[in-house]
Scaffold this motif. Structure first.
Motif, PDB file in Angstrom:
ATOM      1  N   GLU A 138     -11.342   4.143  -1.427  1.00 32.25           N
ATOM      2  CA  GLU A 138     -11.829   4.385  -0.060  1.00 32.25           C
ATOM      3  C   GLU A 138     -12.708   5.640   0.031  1.00 32.25           C
ATOM      4  O   GLU A 138     -12.389   6.698  -0.488  1.00 32.25           O
ATOM      5  N   LYS A 165       2.858   3.278  -5.692  1.00 35.57           N
ATOM      6  CA  LYS A 165       2.317   2.256  -6.606  1.00 35.57           C
ATOM      7  C   LYS A 165       3.369   1.781  -7.606  1.00 35.57           C
ATOM      8  O   LYS A 165       3.328   0.632  -8.039  1.00 35.57           O
ATOM      9  N   ASP A 213       0.834  -1.210   0.000  1.00 39.93           N
ATOM     10  CA  ASP A 213       0.000   0.000   0.000  1.00 39.93           C
ATOM     11  C   ASP A 213       0.864   1.254   0.000  1.00 39.93           C
ATOM     12  O   ASP A 213       0.453   2.313   0.476  1.00 39.93           O
ATOM     13  N   ASN A 251      -5.179  -0.591  -4.358  1.00 42.20           N
ATOM     14  CA  ASN A 251      -5.131   0.437  -5.414  1.00 42.20           C
ATOM     15  C   ASN A 251      -4.685  -0.043  -6.786  1.00 42.20           C
ATOM     16  O   ASN A 251      -4.080   0.736  -7.543  1.00 42.20           O
TER      17      ASN A 251
HETATM   18 MG    MG Z   1      -3.970   2.462  -0.573  1.00 38.69          MG
END
Ligand code: MG
Ligand code: 77R
Length: 215
Positions: free
Chosen positions: A199, A144, A141, A170
């Protein structure tokens, strides 16, 4: 000077959550992010999927890359049996400081080690630092574009074993296309996608669960 978003999130936890009660910490953060200020926690919808994957994995060694304010750290650690340890890596010292306080508010500080630094620097040292062979569960997390290099580094350091589960947040938004391509088309992994939403929004997102098949 103005407070930062992590500091405002921590204040919401200290005011609204019960000390020693992880579920009240999770609820306080989700309420803050839904009604006061969005923040990049995995959130309640994806968090419920995270819970299920953790429970079915029953891990004894856990690594999280990207602590932020400690929301997913608390989500994962609250499900672990007493003897297990979770190592979480955060390169932003201010995030790490807030996360330690959130984790402490949840009463989980004895089961968590918050490491400050770059994952690429820390991963090669972990086997020696913690006397572990492999991680049973890894939650990605952080940046990326670091998902792919870091999973390759975990392989090269022998920190993944047959059956190790890697769950990535993600993979749609912001996205991790090179990582997805790697885990989906590489025979070393058996991968599946869990459709969800970013989220606290209606924007599409999802989690990718990839099980290491061994060397
Ligand atoms: Mg995240
Ligand atoms: O960037 C993210 N996380 C990494 C944060 C920095 C990690 C630092 N670090 C820790 C260890 N090594 C490096 C992230 C972003 C978003 C998002 C989505 C939409 C949008 F419009 C804005 C933001 C949603 C997430 O769920 C995220 O996780």
């Amino acid at each position: 000077t103005r407070t930062t978003r992590p500091q405002r999130l921590l204040q919401a936890v200290s005011i609204n959550a019960v000390r020693g009660d992880p579920d009240s910490v999770i609820k306080a953060i989700d309420h803050f992010c839904k009604h006061t200020e969005w923040a990049m926690n995995v959130g309640d919808e994806k968090g419920a999927i995270l819970d299920l994957v953790v429970m079915e994995t029953c891990p004894s060694t856990v690594l999280e890359l990207g602590t932020y304010c400690g929301y997913s750290t608390v989500r994962i650690t609250r499900l672990l049996p007493p003897a297990t340890k979770l190592i979480t890596v955060e390169m932003n010292p201010e995030y790490a400081h807030v996360a330690r306080q959130v984790i402490q508010h949840a009463g989980l500080q004895d089961k968590v080690c918050v490491l400050e630094g770059e994952s690429a620097d820390l991963i090669p040292k972990m086997a020696n630092m913690f006397g572990i062979q492999a991680f049973d569960f890894v939650f990605l997390d952080h940046w990326k574009d670091h998902y792919l290099p870091d999973i390759r580094l975990l392989e090269d350091c022998g920190l993944l074993a047959q059956g190790s589960v890697v769950l990535a947040d993600n993979v749609v938004c912001p996205g991790a296309p090179d990582y997805l391509n790697y885990v989906r088309y590489n025979l070393k992994y058996s991968s599946r996608f869990y459709q969800a939403h970013l989220e606290y929004t209606r924007v599409l997102d999802g989690l990718e669960r990839s099980e290491y098949q061994g060397d």
